[in-house]
Motif scaffolding. Structure first.
Motif: not given
Length: 355
Positions: A66-67, A89-107, A119-122
């Protein structure tokens, strides 16, 4: 180490200039929503009227399948839904995850003009913030944004807590920090499955009664998070960032939630996460100063306009230090009153609409 003279220069050509001071807005509750749920998207505008911050969650609690839907739902909220004065606001996925780059780019590319904080986790050290700082500057430049998106770090590992002072000072984007007790407990190998709050095994016991050694000995449950939260508050306030308590996982324990939020408020936190609508009202109650305390603080300020000297007010000594405490209380009350007509009335300020 970066040259301090360059700290307030953009990290990418065409990016907006970093902020010299983090804006302080009402953020008593950061309300988490899963926008992969169409019902939550539909309710966003209504929930926004009850909260200070609406956060589209993309990380924990969002299953892998569902991500993508959670991201699409957040983008839809940012594009289509009016949230009034409530921050998005948003909490993106962790920086080592396969999703975060796409999330930040699109957001940043699609709703960067609406999104206030990422919001950046961990987060484990300043290097994590440096990476996000540079990436956001590049994306902001490409999107043509005129203001920087701020960064909020979650302290969820022992290494992150060890480095929290360096994390707080890593970038002028640092809006604040939240305390993540569940992941931190796992990182520390703590023997608890609770998400925040105390633990009945973490206690102190009074000495035996000499006259009756076998009598039950009173105990008091302690707060295992006190030290780390105190450090987080100091690290944030030292650089002008804002500290927050994170989640309280037992939704049914409203008394325990209120007690934990109140302890964090007294230590200097400005807000907490709300994971359920029941916790919105708890956070609003706790992180809004008590009207009686505001009234006394106003009395002190009125009696000592310049904060100088030593005075006796209602039998209590007041000086420049207590005047500063009162100033903190009244400034917060004024900011909240401007948003909330009920609080404006309780604090004795003019109604929000007339101010």
């Amino acid at each position: 180490m970066r040259n301090p003279r360059d700290f307030l220069k953009p990290l990418a050509i065409g990016a907006p200039a970093p902020l010299a001071e983090i804006p302080v807005r009402p953020s008593r509750m950061i309300h988490f929503l899963d926008f992969s749920n169409e019902k939550m998207v539909a309710k966003a505008a209504d929930i926004a009227t009850k909260t200070d911050v609406l956060l589209g969650n993309l990380e924990d609690a969002i299953p892998i399948e569902r991500k993508e839907a959670a991201l699409e739902g957040l983008l839809r909220v940012g594009r289509e839904i009016e949230l009034g004065s409530t921050a998005l606001w948003t909490r993106v996925n962790a920086l080592e995850s396969p999703w975060v780059l796409n999330e930040l780019t699109r957001l940043v590319g699609e709703i960067g003009d609406r999104l206030e904080v990422v919001m950046v986790p961990k987060v484990e050290g300043p290097w994590d913030i440096h990476y996000v700082d540079r990436l956001l500057a590049q994306l902001e430049a490409r999107a043509g944004l005129d203001h920087p998106i701020l960064v909020h770090a979650i302290l969820e590992t022992s290494l992150g807590v060890t480095n929290l002072e360096e994390i707080a000072a890593a970038s002028p984007r640092m809006q604040g920090m939240s305390f993540g007790p569940a992941d931190l407990a796992a990182s520390r190998r703590m023997k608890t499955t609770r998400v925040g709050g105390g633990h009945p095994a973490y206690l102190v016991r009074s000495d035996p009664d000499k006259a009756n050694p076998s009598a039950p000995r009173p105990t008091a449950q302690q707060d295992p998070w006190h030290y780390s939260i105190g450090r987080m508050v100091d690290a944030c306030t030292a650089v002008g960032a804002l500290p927050y308590y994170g989640p309280f996982g037992d939704i049914r324990d409203v008394d325990g939630c209120e007690a934990q939020f109140r302890a964090a408020f007294l230590l200097g936190c400005v807000g907490a996460w709300s994971l359920h609508p029941a916790q919105i009202d708890i956070a609003k109650k706790v992180f809004s100063p008590d009207p009686d305390e505001v009234a006394f603080a106003k009395k002190v300020i009125e009696a000592i306009p310049d904060g100088a000297g030593v005075h006796m007010i209602d039998g209590k000594m007041q000086d420049d230090a207590t005047w500063k405490q009162c100033r903190v209380m009244v400034d917060l009350a004024e900011m909240l009153a401007a948003k909330d007509p009920e609080l404006a009335e309780a604090y004795g300020f003019a109604p929000a609409a007339a101010r």
